[in-house]
Design a protein around this motif. Sequence first.
Motif, PDB file in Angstrom:
ATOM      1  N   LEU A  38       0.828  -1.210   0.000  1.00 48.08           N
ATOM      2  CA  LEU A  38       0.000   0.000   0.000  1.00 48.08           C
ATOM      3  C   LEU A  38       0.862   1.260   0.000  1.00 48.08           C
ATOM      4  O   LEU A  38       0.530   2.254  -0.650  1.00 48.08           O
ATOM      5  CB  LEU A  38      -0.932  -0.008   1.214  1.00 48.08           C
ATOM      6  N   SER A  41       2.597   1.385  -3.647  1.00 48.62           N
ATOM      7  CA  SER A  41       1.709   1.576  -4.791  1.00 48.62           C
ATOM      8  C   SER A  41       0.887   2.858  -4.724  1.00 48.62           C
ATOM      9  O   SER A  41       0.539   3.428  -5.756  1.00 48.62           O
ATOM     10  CB  SER A  41       0.752   0.383  -4.914  1.00 48.62           C
ATOM     11  N   PHE A  42       0.561   3.314  -3.499  1.00 46.21           N
ATOM     12  CA  PHE A  42      -0.345   4.454  -3.375  1.00 46.21           C
ATOM     13  C   PHE A  42       0.251   5.646  -2.644  1.00 46.21           C
ATOM     14  O   PHE A  42      -0.366   6.701  -2.578  1.00 46.21           O
ATOM     15  CB  PHE A  42      -1.629   4.025  -2.652  1.00 46.21           C
ATOM     16  N   PHE A  44       0.735   5.833   0.564  1.00 45.09           N
ATOM     17  CA  PHE A  44       0.156   6.006   1.890  1.00 45.09           C
ATOM     18  C   PHE A  44       1.267   6.177   2.923  1.00 45.09           C
ATOM     19  O   PHE A  44       2.369   5.644   2.768  1.00 45.09           O
ATOM     20  CB  PHE A  44      -0.678   4.781   2.287  1.00 45.09           C
ATOM     21  N   LEU A  69      -5.560  -1.351 -10.878  1.00 43.85           N
ATOM     22  CA  LEU A  69      -4.831  -0.091 -11.006  1.00 43.85           C
ATOM     23  C   LEU A  69      -4.541   0.240 -12.466  1.00 43.85           C
ATOM     24  O   LEU A  69      -4.654   1.391 -12.887  1.00 43.85           O
ATOM     25  CB  LEU A  69      -3.525  -0.157 -10.212  1.00 43.85           C
ATOM     26  N   LYS A  73      -5.889   3.533 -14.419  1.00 39.37           N
ATOM     27  CA  LYS A  73      -4.921   4.417 -15.060  1.00 39.37           C
ATOM     28  C   LYS A  73      -5.258   4.598 -16.531  1.00 39.37           C
ATOM     29  O   LYS A  73      -5.168   5.699 -17.085  1.00 39.37           O
ATOM     30  CB  LYS A  73      -3.510   3.848 -14.908  1.00 39.37           C
ATOM     31  N   GLU A  79      -3.807   9.622  -9.849  1.00 41.46           N
ATOM     32  CA  GLU A  79      -3.299   8.844  -8.719  1.00 41.46           C
ATOM     33  C   GLU A  79      -3.965   9.283  -7.418  1.00 41.46           C
ATOM     34  O   GLU A  79      -4.247   8.458  -6.545  1.00 41.46           O
ATOM     35  CB  GLU A  79      -1.781   9.012  -8.611  1.00 41.46           C
ATOM     36  N   VAL A  82      -7.402   7.689  -7.187  1.00 38.17           N
ATOM     37  CA  VAL A  82      -7.291   6.258  -6.877  1.00 38.17           C
ATOM     38  C   VAL A  82      -6.957   6.073  -5.402  1.00 38.17           C
ATOM     39  O   VAL A  82      -7.545   5.238  -4.710  1.00 38.17           O
ATOM     40  CB  VAL A  82      -6.213   5.590  -7.749  1.00 38.17           C
ATOM     41  N   ARG A  83      -6.025   6.854  -4.935  1.00 35.22           N
ATOM     42  CA  ARG A  83      -5.613   6.746  -3.531  1.00 35.22           C
ATOM     43  C   ARG A  83      -6.784   7.028  -2.598  1.00 35.22           C
ATOM     44  O   ARG A  83      -6.995   6.317  -1.612  1.00 35.22           O
ATOM     45  CB  ARG A  83      -4.477   7.734  -3.266  1.00 35.22           C
ATOM     46  N   VAL A  86      -9.272   4.028  -2.722  1.00 36.50           N
ATOM     47  CA  VAL A  86      -8.766   2.839  -2.029  1.00 36.50           C
ATOM     48  C   VAL A  86      -8.737   3.070  -0.524  1.00 36.50           C
ATOM     49  O   VAL A  86      -9.009   2.163   0.263  1.00 36.50           O
ATOM     50  CB  VAL A  86      -7.364   2.464  -2.552  1.00 36.50           C
ATOM     51  N   SER A  87      -8.445   4.301  -0.118  1.00 40.52           N
ATOM     52  CA  SER A  87      -8.438   4.621   1.307  1.00 40.52           C
ATOM     53  C   SER A  87      -9.827   4.457   1.902  1.00 40.52           C
ATOM     54  O   SER A  87      -9.995   3.936   3.003  1.00 40.52           O
ATOM     55  CB  SER A  87      -7.944   6.056   1.516  1.00 40.52           C
TER      56      SER A  87
END
Length: 341
Positions: A38, A41-42, A44, A69, A73, A79, A82-83, A86-87
């Motif tokens: 995580l 890729s993101f 975090f 992902l 994309k 990004e 997406v972040r 996913v969060s």
Amino acid sequence: MPFLRVALFSAAASSAALPRGPSPPSSPLEAVSVVDYLIDSFGFSQEEAARVSRRLNRLKAPRNPESVLAFLKGKGVSEAAVREAVSRRPTLLYVDVEKTLAPKFRAFEEMGFSGTDLLRTLGRNSSFLHYSLEKKLMPNISLLQRECGISGRRIFKVLKRSSRLVGRSTSSLKDLIRRVRELGFSHGSVAFETGLHVADSLSQSSVTEKLAFLQSLGWTEEETLRAVRRYPLILGLSEKKLKDSMQFFVGKIGCDASYLAANAILLTFSIEKRVKPRYRVYQTLQLMKVPEGGWSLLSLFSVSESVFLNRFVLKYVDRHPELREAYDSAGFGTKLHVSLG
């Protein structure tokens, strides 16, 4: 590297499918690999990744996070978007791209929405991913457009706020629309949309009982319906909240019941945290014969705290220090001292 993390996930998922004896406790390495993935890729933070990973660790390991992902994309989703998604909804990484994501993205893109639009909606309310496009989503969206006048970007607001509307059977949604129409909401209005959300959370009998209760507080039938059409959310307020608010505005402030019917939003404000403190300051201004500039009660209670502070306190506190005490007694002394520097 992300590829290595996915390999770890896949290995864990494959081995879980093999017959074996009692499962040993999850190893620290597995938990760490999810957190690292995580972060890599993101982007975090360690704390964010640990929080998100707890929701993933309770489920089987994601089999295709990289395909999710890559798909997003390819749709031009940033990004950052997406972040955020996913969060909010880590299980997005489990979604099957070909069977679920791609068809729904394609359908909404044909309606004129971008991939980022849809992803933000998923981040807030992902349940509609599980609804059939052919049997529920498209027929119900078409129904909302045709029968309610909800179109364009407002459709996405409906999905963000509550996916239950489009998750209903078509016959159930038609019945809900009928109930809202009977309350007199105008076709195509924002209030109609809000009325749908409120009616969706209340049974027909609950709405009928709430309308009767509002009339028992002094409104006529027409005033009650007018108030509901102007501010549908009052149907969701408890009877105690409605009664306490009516008693204070009518008994303490001296408002006419008809005025409250025309400005029903006043009934939604907290009596203890907003109405009483602001009215105390307002009374102090009146005692000092300070002109209030023709502001209505609606404006007095509905403006933001910063606007209220500037308009009714800071503007006069130098000439009338008594306002400091009135504001402090209202429980906002800290804000006043900060504003005064």
